[in-house]
Motif scaffolding. Sequence first.
Motif, PDB file in Angstrom:
ATOM      1  N   THR A 162       0.843  -1.183   0.000  1.00 36.27           N
ATOM      2  CA  THR A 162       0.000   0.000   0.000  1.00 36.27           C
ATOM      3  C   THR A 162       0.887   1.244   0.000  1.00 36.27           C
ATOM      4  OG1 THR A 162      -0.060   0.167   2.405  1.00 36.27           O
ATOM      5  CG2 THR A 162      -1.712  -1.255   1.360  1.00 36.27           C
ATOM      6  N   PRO A 163       0.328   2.425  -0.355  1.00 38.51           N
ATOM      7  CA  PRO A 163       1.134   3.647  -0.301  1.00 38.51           C
ATOM      8  C   PRO A 163       1.763   3.883   1.065  1.00 38.51           C
ATOM      9  CG  PRO A 163      -0.891   4.043  -1.516  1.00 38.51           C
ATOM     10  CD  PRO A 163      -1.001   2.661  -0.934  1.00 38.51           C
ATOM     11  N   LYS A 164       1.019   3.602   2.130  1.00 38.39           N
ATOM     12  CA  LYS A 164       1.561   3.803   3.474  1.00 38.39           C
ATOM     13  C   LYS A 164       2.751   2.888   3.722  1.00 38.39           C
ATOM     14  CE  LYS A 164       0.330   3.654   8.383  1.00 38.39           C
ATOM     15  NZ  LYS A 164      -0.743   3.374   9.371  1.00 38.39           N
ATOM     16  N   GLU A 165       2.635   1.630   3.304  1.00 37.23           N
ATOM     17  CA  GLU A 165       3.734   0.685   3.503  1.00 37.23           C
ATOM     18  C   GLU A 165       4.967   1.091   2.691  1.00 37.23           C
ATOM     19  OE1 GLU A 165       1.160  -3.415   4.351  1.00 37.23           O
ATOM     20  OE2 GLU A 165       1.672  -2.821   2.300  1.00 37.23           O
ATOM     21  N   ILE A 166       4.729   1.615   1.480  1.00 34.48           N
ATOM     22  CA  ILE A 166       5.855   2.055   0.650  1.00 34.48           C
ATOM     23  C   ILE A 166       6.602   3.195   1.329  1.00 34.48           C
ATOM     24  CG2 ILE A 166       6.451   3.196  -1.524  1.00 34.48           C
ATOM     25  CD1 ILE A 166       4.154   1.607  -2.817  1.00 34.48           C
ATOM     26  N   ILE A 167       5.858   4.164   1.841  1.00 33.04           N
ATOM     27  CA  ILE A 167       6.485   5.307   2.514  1.00 33.04           C
ATOM     28  C   ILE A 167       7.238   4.848   3.758  1.00 33.04           C
ATOM     29  CG2 ILE A 167       6.005   7.446   3.774  1.00 33.04           C
ATOM     30  CD1 ILE A 167       3.687   7.905   1.821  1.00 33.04           C
ATOM     31  N   GLU A 168       6.643   3.920   4.503  1.00 36.93           N
ATOM     32  CA  GLU A 168       7.302   3.420   5.716  1.00 36.93           C
ATOM     33  C   GLU A 168       8.601   2.697   5.368  1.00 36.93           C
ATOM     34  OE1 GLU A 168       4.278   1.050   7.494  1.00 36.93           O
ATOM     35  OE2 GLU A 168       3.345   2.745   8.558  1.00 36.93           O
TER      36      GLU A 168
ATOM     37  N   LEU B 197      10.967   3.805  -4.238  1.00 32.33           N
ATOM     38  CA  LEU B 197      11.023   5.186  -4.713  1.00 32.33           C
ATOM     39  C   LEU B 197      10.364   5.308  -6.085  1.00 32.33           C
ATOM     40  CD1 LEU B 197      11.985   8.082  -4.359  1.00 32.33           C
ATOM     41  CD2 LEU B 197      14.189   7.406  -5.352  1.00 32.33           C
ATOM     42  N   VAL B 198      10.620   4.329  -6.954  1.00 38.99           N
ATOM     43  CA  VAL B 198       9.988   4.333  -8.273  1.00 38.99           C
ATOM     44  C   VAL B 198       8.468   4.271  -8.128  1.00 38.99           C
ATOM     45  CG1 VAL B 198       9.696   3.033 -10.418  1.00 38.99           C
ATOM     46  CG2 VAL B 198      11.983   3.333  -9.432  1.00 38.99           C
ATOM     47  N   ALA B 199       7.998   3.457  -7.197  1.00 40.06           N
ATOM     48  CA  ALA B 199       6.554   3.342  -6.965  1.00 40.06           C
ATOM     49  C   ALA B 199       5.967   4.675  -6.523  1.00 40.06           C
ATOM     50  CB  ALA B 199       6.280   2.269  -5.911  1.00 40.06           C
ATOM     51  N   MET B 200       6.641   5.348  -5.600  1.00 39.91           N
ATOM     52  CA  MET B 200       6.120   6.613  -5.085  1.00 39.91           C
ATOM     53  C   MET B 200       6.124   7.689  -6.167  1.00 39.91           C
ATOM     54  SD  MET B 200       7.251   8.749  -1.691  1.00 39.91           S
ATOM     55  CE  MET B 200       8.788   9.355  -2.399  1.00 39.91           C
ATOM     56  N   VAL B 201       7.214   7.756  -6.944  1.00 36.36           N
ATOM     57  CA  VAL B 201       7.300   8.760  -8.009  1.00 36.36           C
ATOM     58  C   VAL B 201       6.243   8.491  -9.082  1.00 36.36           C
ATOM     59  CG1 VAL B 201       8.762   9.642  -9.866  1.00 36.36           C
ATOM     60  CG2 VAL B 201       9.726   9.261  -7.595  1.00 36.36           C
ATOM     61  N   THR B 202       6.022   7.227  -9.402  1.00 40.16           N
ATOM     62  CA  THR B 202       5.009   6.881 -10.402  1.00 40.16           C
ATOM     63  C   THR B 202       3.620   7.267  -9.923  1.00 40.16           C
ATOM     64  OG1 THR B 202       6.351   5.036 -11.218  1.00 40.16           O
ATOM     65  CG2 THR B 202       4.005   5.002 -11.748  1.00 40.16           C
ATOM     66  N   ARG B 203       3.315   6.930  -8.680  1.00 38.67           N
ATOM     67  CA  ARG B 203       2.009   7.303  -8.127  1.00 38.67           C
ATOM     68  C   ARG B 203       1.823   8.819  -8.130  1.00 38.67           C
ATOM     69  NH1 ARG B 203      -1.042   3.896  -4.782  1.00 38.67           N
ATOM     70  NH2 ARG B 203      -0.262   1.752  -4.595  1.00 38.67           N
ATOM     71  N   MET B 204       2.865   9.527  -7.706  1.00 39.41           N
ATOM     72  CA  MET B 204       2.768  10.981  -7.626  1.00 39.41           C
ATOM     73  C   MET B 204       2.613  11.591  -9.013  1.00 39.41           C
ATOM     74  SD  MET B 204       5.428  13.693  -5.894  1.00 39.41           S
ATOM     75  CE  MET B 204       5.260  12.860  -4.319  1.00 39.41           C
ATOM     76  N   GLY B 205       3.419  11.105  -9.973  1.00 41.55           N
ATOM     77  CA  GLY B 205       3.328  11.640 -11.327  1.00 41.55           C
ATOM     78  C   GLY B 205       1.970  11.398 -11.946  1.00 41.55           C
ATOM     79  N   ARG B 206       1.433  10.226 -11.713  1.00 38.22           N
ATOM     80  CA  ARG B 206       0.101   9.916 -12.255  1.00 38.22           C
ATOM     81  C   ARG B 206      -0.972  10.761 -11.576  1.00 38.22           C
ATOM     82  NH1 ARG B 206      -3.841   6.442 -10.897  1.00 38.22           N
ATOM     83  NH2 ARG B 206      -2.619   5.365  -9.298  1.00 38.22           N
ATOM     84  N   SER B 207      -0.839  10.954 -10.269  1.00 39.83           N
ATOM     85  CA  SER B 207      -1.831  11.749  -9.539  1.00 39.83           C
ATOM     86  C   SER B 207      -1.804  13.212  -9.972  1.00 39.83           C
ATOM     87  CB  SER B 207      -1.573  11.650  -8.033  1.00 39.83           C
ATOM     88  OG  SER B 207      -1.751  10.328  -7.578  1.00 39.83           O
ATOM     89  N   LEU B 208      -0.601  13.750 -10.177  1.00 40.45           N
ATOM     90  CA  LEU B 208      -0.498  15.143 -10.603  1.00 40.45           C
ATOM     91  C   LEU B 208      -1.164  15.357 -11.958  1.00 40.45           C
ATOM     92  CD1 LEU B 208       3.150  16.046  -9.534  1.00 40.45           C
ATOM     93  CD2 LEU B 208       1.032  16.923  -8.541  1.00 40.45           C
ATOM     94  N   ARG B 209      -1.091  14.342 -12.816  1.00 36.36           N
ATOM     95  CA  ARG B 209      -1.727  14.441 -14.131  1.00 36.36           C
ATOM     96  C   ARG B 209      -3.188  14.024 -14.096  1.00 36.36           C
ATOM     97  NH1 ARG B 209       3.419  13.699 -14.478  1.00 36.36           N
ATOM     98  NH2 ARG B 209       4.644  14.503 -16.223  1.00 36.36           N
ATOM     99  N   GLN B 210      -3.613  13.514 -12.936  1.00 38.11           N
ATOM    100  CA  GLN B 210      -4.984  13.027 -12.767  1.00 38.11           C
ATOM    101  C   GLN B 210      -5.312  11.959 -13.809  1.00 38.11           C
ATOM    102  OE1 GLN B 210      -7.768  16.352 -12.171  1.00 38.11           O
ATOM    103  NE2 GLN B 210      -6.024  17.600 -11.561  1.00 38.11           N
TER     104      GLN B 210
ATOM    105  N   ARG C 157       1.898  -3.303 -10.764  1.00 35.92           N
ATOM    106  CA  ARG C 157       3.058  -3.883 -10.075  1.00 35.92           C
ATOM    107  C   ARG C 157       4.065  -2.799  -9.710  1.00 35.92           C
ATOM    108  NH1 ARG C 157       2.980  -7.607 -14.234  1.00 35.92           N
ATOM    109  NH2 ARG C 157       5.063  -6.991 -14.936  1.00 35.92           N
ATOM    110  N   VAL C 158       4.276  -1.853 -10.630  1.00 35.88           N
ATOM    111  CA  VAL C 158       5.203  -0.757 -10.330  1.00 35.88           C
ATOM    112  C   VAL C 158       4.721   0.015  -9.112  1.00 35.88           C
ATOM    113  CG1 VAL C 158       6.095   1.453 -11.162  1.00 35.88           C
ATOM    114  CG2 VAL C 158       6.062  -0.524 -12.686  1.00 35.88           C
ATOM    115  N   GLU C 159       3.440   0.324  -9.068  1.00 39.83           N
ATOM    116  CA  GLU C 159       2.911   1.131  -7.966  1.00 39.83           C
ATOM    117  C   GLU C 159       2.812   0.342  -6.665  1.00 39.83           C
ATOM    118  OE1 GLU C 159      -0.558   3.366  -8.897  1.00 39.83           O
ATOM    119  OE2 GLU C 159       0.428   4.477 -10.515  1.00 39.83           O
ATOM    120  N   ARG C 160       2.941  -0.965  -6.743  1.00 34.65           N
ATOM    121  CA  ARG C 160       3.010  -1.781  -5.520  1.00 34.65           C
ATOM    122  C   ARG C 160       4.452  -2.050  -5.119  1.00 34.65           C
ATOM    123  NH1 ARG C 160      -1.254  -5.018  -7.990  1.00 34.65           N
ATOM    124  NH2 ARG C 160       0.347  -6.550  -8.572  1.00 34.65           N
TER     125      ARG C 160
END
Length: 250
Positions: free
Chosen positions: A2-8, A28-41, A60-63
């Motif tokens: 999950t995002p929380k587990e990735i950050i932890e 880090l790749v997962a977090m950057v991918t999630r953030m980039g996708r979210s910024l672009r909605q 899989r990347v985002e996990r």
Amino acid sequence: MTPKEIIERLAAMPPPPQGVHHVPPVELVAMVTRMGRSLRQWKKETLADFARVSLSTVERVERAEPVGAESLDRIAEALGYERGAFTKPRIPTPREEAAAQFVEEMGHLEPVAVSPFDTHRQVRMVAASQAFLIYRPELGPAYDAQVAGLTEWMDLASMVMGPHAIGGGEPDRRRDLCNDVLAAVAEFRRRGVTVLVGIMDAPLPGMPDWKVAIITLTPKLSDPGAPKRRTILVDKRSVQPRPGYLPHLA
């Protein structure tokens, strides 16, 4: 994960040895991918289509699961990064420096609600703003004349319908002018460009009601999620008046 587990997991990682090249960790790749996708909605499906990878690959990347280098390169490019951003070994930036860079890059961003530019009401809102900004980072020189034309129409609308109109504001004239502006916008859409508009509150010392209209021009080929976007992030520094600027006086 999950995002929380990735950050932890990222927070728990020991600092990498300085001066040694490392491939970015999957977390880090997962977090950057999630953030980039979210910024672009973008939905995951949108990123998958644009990167030419499967939906399961994006998931899989985002996990933070291992994925082949070619797929990672395609995802990086789809998000606007250079090829190899997720796969090439590099000397890591110290955490304190990376945090400072993140704050510097993100701390000036302001969310602005936007919608497709297609009504007379929106033209009047832009004209009533103290300034407008046309944002077109992905439009090439082939669009320069068209952008200049839209700018001229918006300048005219501001003069005719703005808070300091100088005349010519009869109802028929305003209606015709709105139609002319929307015709210029429609020409962008005909060429495959998404046109969104929003109003940003940008108060300044002595000018608490300062508002800036934001008009974004985005090719659908480079950003397929743009037509459904309802919020954008605007750098507050980009809407500050240039030094020596004086607002029109009533």
